[in-house]
Design an enzyme around this catalytic site. Structure first.
Site, mmCIF file in Angstrom:
data_model
loop_
_atom_site.group_PDB
_atom_site.id
_atom_site.type_symbol
_atom_site.label_atom_id
_atom_site.label_comp_id
_atom_site.label_asym_id
_atom_site.label_seq_id
_atom_site.Cartn_x
_atom_site.Cartn_y
_atom_site.Cartn_z
ATOM 1 N N PRO A 1 0.821 -1.205 0.000
ATOM 2 C CA PRO A 1 0.000 0.000 0.000
ATOM 3 C C PRO A 1 0.863 1.267 0.000
ATOM 4 O O PRO A 1 1.912 1.296 0.625
ATOM 5 C CB PRO A 1 -0.782 -0.083 1.309
ATOM 6 C CG PRO A 1 -0.649 -1.475 1.779
ATOM 7 C CD PRO A 1 0.583 -2.041 1.179
ATOM 8 N N GLY A 2 0.409 2.259 -0.718
ATOM 9 C CA GLY A 2 1.068 3.561 -0.673
ATOM 10 C C GLY A 2 2.288 3.705 -1.541
ATOM 11 O O GLY A 2 3.010 4.687 -1.441
ATOM 12 N N THR A 3 2.547 2.743 -2.420
ATOM 13 C CA THR A 3 3.732 2.841 -3.258
ATOM 14 C C THR A 3 3.455 3.586 -4.560
ATOM 15 O O THR A 3 4.357 3.771 -5.362
ATOM 16 C CB THR A 3 4.280 1.441 -3.601
ATOM 17 O OG1 THR A 3 3.193 0.618 -3.988
ATOM 18 C CG2 THR A 3 4.988 0.836 -2.422
ATOM 19 N N GLY A 4 2.204 3.969 -4.776
ATOM 20 C CA GLY A 4 1.918 4.789 -5.949
ATOM 21 C C GLY A 4 1.246 4.044 -7.090
ATOM 22 O O GLY A 4 1.338 4.463 -8.238
ATOM 23 N N THR B 1 -2.088 3.593 -7.658
ATOM 24 C CA THR B 1 -3.174 4.402 -8.178
ATOM 25 C C THR B 1 -2.617 5.590 -8.956
ATOM 26 O O THR B 1 -3.098 5.930 -10.044
ATOM 27 C CB THR B 1 -4.059 4.894 -7.023
ATOM 28 O OG1 THR B 1 -4.387 3.772 -6.209
ATOM 29 C CG2 THR B 1 -5.314 5.523 -7.523
ATOM 30 N N HIS C 1 22.508 -11.390 7.009
ATOM 31 C CA HIS C 1 21.803 -12.615 6.636
ATOM 32 C C HIS C 1 21.733 -12.738 5.103
ATOM 33 O O HIS C 1 22.123 -13.761 4.526
ATOM 34 C CB HIS C 1 20.398 -12.575 7.252
ATOM 35 C CG HIS C 1 19.530 -13.736 6.906
ATOM 36 N ND1 HIS C 1 19.241 -14.739 7.793
ATOM 37 C CD2 HIS C 1 18.876 -14.060 5.757
ATOM 38 C CE1 HIS C 1 18.441 -15.623 7.215
ATOM 39 N NE2 HIS C 1 18.214 -15.241 5.977
ATOM 40 N N GLU C 2 21.272 -11.692 4.465
ATOM 41 C CA GLU C 2 21.118 -11.745 2.999
ATOM 42 C C GLU C 2 22.474 -11.867 2.316
ATOM 43 O O GLU C 2 22.627 -12.610 1.348
ATOM 44 C CB GLU C 2 20.375 -10.510 2.488
ATOM 45 C CG GLU C 2 18.940 -10.365 2.981
ATOM 46 C CD GLU C 2 18.076 -11.586 2.689
ATOM 47 O OE1 GLU C 2 18.324 -12.283 1.684
ATOM 48 O OE2 GLU C 2 17.157 -11.869 3.490
HETATM 49 P P1 ADP Z 1 -1.342 2.937 -3.701
HETATM 50 O O1 ADP Z 1 -2.428 3.040 -4.708
HETATM 51 O O2 ADP Z 1 -0.162 2.154 -4.190
HETATM 52 O O3 ADP Z 1 -1.784 2.480 -2.370
HETATM 53 P P2 ADP Z 1 -1.333 5.740 -4.067
HETATM 54 O O4 ADP Z 1 -1.047 5.839 -5.518
HETATM 55 O O5 ADP Z 1 -2.750 5.906 -3.671
HETATM 56 O O6 ADP Z 1 -0.768 4.407 -3.473
HETATM 57 O O7 ADP Z 1 -0.430 6.802 -3.326
HETATM 58 C C1 ADP Z 1 -0.933 7.683 -2.360
HETATM 59 C C2 ADP Z 1 -0.189 9.007 -2.402
HETATM 60 O O8 ADP Z 1 1.162 8.840 -2.020
HETATM 61 C C3 ADP Z 1 -0.128 9.595 -3.791
HETATM 62 O O9 ADP Z 1 -1.235 10.392 -4.040
HETATM 63 C C4 ADP Z 1 1.165 10.389 -3.784
HETATM 64 O O10 ADP Z 1 0.963 11.662 -3.235
HETATM 65 C C5 ADP Z 1 2.029 9.606 -2.850
HETATM 66 N N1 ADP Z 1 2.892 8.675 -3.573
HETATM 67 C C6 ADP Z 1 2.861 7.341 -3.509
HETATM 68 N N2 ADP Z 1 3.795 6.773 -4.277
HETATM 69 C C7 ADP Z 1 4.445 7.786 -4.875
HETATM 70 C C8 ADP Z 1 5.540 7.845 -5.813
HETATM 71 N N3 ADP Z 1 6.117 6.721 -6.265
HETATM 72 N N4 ADP Z 1 5.956 9.060 -6.217
HETATM 73 C C9 ADP Z 1 5.359 10.174 -5.750
HETATM 74 N N5 ADP Z 1 4.338 10.184 -4.886
HETATM 75 C C10 ADP Z 1 3.881 9.017 -4.430
HETATM 76 ZN ZN ZN Z 2 17.169 -16.094 4.459
HETATM 77 MG MG MG Z 3 -4.416 2.886 -4.243
#
Ligand code: ADP
Ligand code: ZN
Ligand code: MG
Length: 596
Positions: free
Chosen positions: A196-199, A201, A416-417
């Site tokens: 989650p939160g890696t971008g 969307t 470890h790695e």
């Molecule tokens: P996901 O859908 O993977 O859970 P989101 O795309 O909803 O994550 O990301 C939420 C917010 O976090 C985005 O609106 C942005 O502001 C920030 N964010 C996340 N990933 C990135 C990225 N790789 N580069 C820049 N901003 C990011």
């Molecule tokens: Zn291992």
């Molecule tokens: Mg999302």
């Protein structure tokens, strides 16, 4: 945009009006004449009245008129005393009933209107923006359809590999004709996978934004409606709408909410969800990517998805959107710092060093938090002090969520790695190490060493299997050498190593003591009724011998790994330090290490 039948109060008024007209018409067919009371008395005296019905307020009856025909009449009663007195004079008099219009209005129409009003509001709330029955099955995505997204690839940082893979999709959307003319094959479904939160969307939006096509987005949980059958209708609708707007992107966020493997639930599964999922599968099979509709989805739990969704022709292209490494975090920070005033001598690199394990969303949050702190402190620009405080706040929050690992643990993971990698590199016949990272992924793995086979293998030699076991045990061996203690981090390695050892002895006849015998027949017992002890076709003594053989084999390989690592302790240490610094090192960097 097409117009929908909207539920409106005017429909109710129209209905009432029609009823009133009809009533009037029907009444006129059985015409009843209203006459003054005095006339009634006269007609009575003349013997014209033939029938009477006396009600509380009125008298209704039939009389014969001049032509001898029967005529219905009605009159309002007048007080008997008064009528007797008035009857003596030639005066026309009649009774009148007080109008009950207002009373009717309050006792009947007012509550009805109130009821309709409440119902209307309720429907409106339930179906979001579109009130009424007619539009209930229609798609919500219409609201989410965005024609001009201003998200660009530059707004997404630190996920270069994923971006690279998406460039092709973008080219296709910009000019679908060019692609299909050549006969190129466009992937139907692209699945963005990552924590989650890696971008994810954000990336999907960026693809739409860059190629300038409409973007239909829906979240998987929205499909699962409270009314049975509507989820499926939604899916159908979504595809119809999208085809009209092609080229475009359909994006289903949180696909796992909708696409959980069917028939897994304890209660026998959620029928509504299954129907919706089935409809999605049907639509995916039925559409031709040549029309220019690209289906994208995102999930952070690919392992629970229904396998049918991942089959070729469906979501068959998977793009990993991983946690950013140090360099990636710096890039993401820079993206978000564009919008705020930053102190000139702020060290972004130092900042990215302070934020291991954080994802894009955390970093966006960090920049925002720092800006707020600066405002609170009455500063004109955001400086390192604010960022440091913000990091502390966020780290505290994330540690509670178990998403960050502390310094000591990071060190253990790095050694470890590195241990795995070094053993693999020192033994012949192991798969080349492609990259090592200590960026945590998923729930369990804190770090990971990626080995990619150079070719497909159908047979493996005994030496190769032994080397594989040694590599798996390299992680723990390294921990023991460096820290003189071991951690729980190796349980997955141990389980894999034990499995291989077990197979070697029981299935492949690769043991010294037991010889070339096949001892795995008990596997069949799995299919027999449970509760029975495992059926084996060897003696208790053999079972014991197998256990000992497995243990000896593992111990031997553990010692092999330990010897390798002890001999190359210097490389192990420099490698681990490099790993701690960079969080991710690739094959070439590892080779350079060995030759240093
Ligand atoms: P996901 O859908 O993977 O859970 P989101 O795309 O909803 O994550 O990301 C939420 C917010 O976090 C985005 O609106 C942005 O502001 C920030 N964010 C996340 N990933 C990135 C990225 N790789 N580069 C820049 N901003 C990011
Ligand atoms: Zn291992
Ligand atoms: Mg999302």
């Amino acid at each position: 945009m097409e117009k929908h039948h909207k539920f409106s109060v005017w429909y109710v008024f129209l209905g009432i009006w029609v009823v009133l007209i009809a009533q009037n018409y029907i009444q006129s067919m059985f015409k009843i004449e209203t006459i003054p009371y005095s006339q009634f008395l006269n007609e009575l005296k003349d013997g014209k009245v033939t029938e009477l019905a006396i009600k509380e307020n009125t008298i209704q009856g039939t009389m014969t008129d001049k032509n001898g025909a029967h005529q219905q009449f009605r009159t309002v009663r007048v007080e008997p005393e008064l009528s007797k007195m008035l009857g003596q004079y030639p005066v026309v008099f009649k009774g009148e009933i007080q109008s009950t219009f207002l009373r009717d209005l309050f006792s009947w129409i007012f509550p009805l209107a109130l009821f309709i009003g409440i119902w209307y509001l309720f429907m409106k709330r339930m179906s979001g923006q579109q009130p009424g029955f007619m539009s209930l099955g229609k798609n919500k995505s219409k609201i989410y359809m965005e024609n001009e997204l201003n998200v660009r690839f530059d707004d997404v940082a630190g996920v270069d590999e994923a971006k690279q893979e998406l460039v092709e999709i973008m080219d296709f959307l910009k000019d679908p004709g060019k692609f299909t003319d050549i006969g190129g094959k466009i992937p139907k479904g692209i699945l963005l996978v990552g924590p989650p939160g890696t971008g994810k969307t954000l990336l999907a939006k960026a693809v739409a934004g860059e190629s300038g096509v409409p973007f239909f987005s829906l979240s998987g949980s929205e499909f699962v409606e409270m009314f049975v059958g509507l989820g499926a209708a939604r899916v159908r609708d979504l595809f119809v709408q999208a085809k009209q707007k092609a080229p475009c992107i359909i994006f289903i966020d949180e696909l796992d909410a909708l696409g959980k493997a069917r028939g897994l639930g304890l209660t026998g599964g959620h029928d509504e969800r299954e129907q919706t999922l089935n409809q999605l599968l049907v639509e995916m099979d039925g559409f031709d990517p040549k029309v220019g509709v690209i289906l994208m989805a995102a999930t952070n739990r690919p392992e629970i998805l229904d396998p049918a969704l991942l089959r070729p022709g469906r979501f068959d292209r998977h793009i990993l959107v991983d946690r950013p490494d140090k360099k990636g975090r710096a890039e993401i920070l820079l993206v978000h710092m564009k919008n705020i005033k930053i102190d000139e001598n702020l060290n972004v690199e130092a900042l990215s060093n302070m934020t291991p394990g954080m994802v894009g969303a955390d970093l966006a949050n960090l920049v925002n938090e720092a800006a707020l702190l600066a405002v609170r402190g009455g500063k004109k620009t955001v400086g390192m002090a604010e960022f440091e405080e913000a990091v502390e706040r966020i780290v505290a929050g994330l540690e509670k969520k178990n998403r960050l690992i502390n310094k000591r643990e990071r060190e253990i993971v790095a050694y470890h790695e590195m241990g795995h990698a070094l053993v693999a590199l020192s033994l012949p016949g192991t798969d080349p190490v492609q990259k090592i990272t200590i960026i945590p992924r998923g729930i369990a793995a804190l770090g990971y060493t990626m080995q990619v086979p150079t070719e497909d293998r159908f047979l493996m030699s005994k030496t190769e299997l032994l080397n594989k076991i040694a590599t798996l045990l390299g992680g723990r061996a390294s921990e023991e050498i460096i820290f003189e203690d071991v951690s729980t981090g190796a349980h997955n390695d141990l389980s894999k190593a034990t499995d291989i050892a077990k197979s070697m002895i029981k299935e492949y006849g690769m043991s010294k003591g037991l010889g070339q015998v096949y001892l795995a027949h008990e596997k069949r017992a799995q299919f027999l009724a449970t509760g029975l002890p495992e059926q084996t076709d060897y003696s208790e003594a053999t079972a014991q011998a197998i256990d000992i053989e497995i243990r000896d084999l593992i111990t031997e390989q553990y010692n092999v790994a330990r010897t390798i690592l002890k001999d190359q302790r210097r490389i192990l240490e420099t490698g681990a330090k490099l790993l701690l610094e960079k969080e991710k090192i690739d094959g070439n960097e590892i080779k350079a290490l060995l030759n240093s």
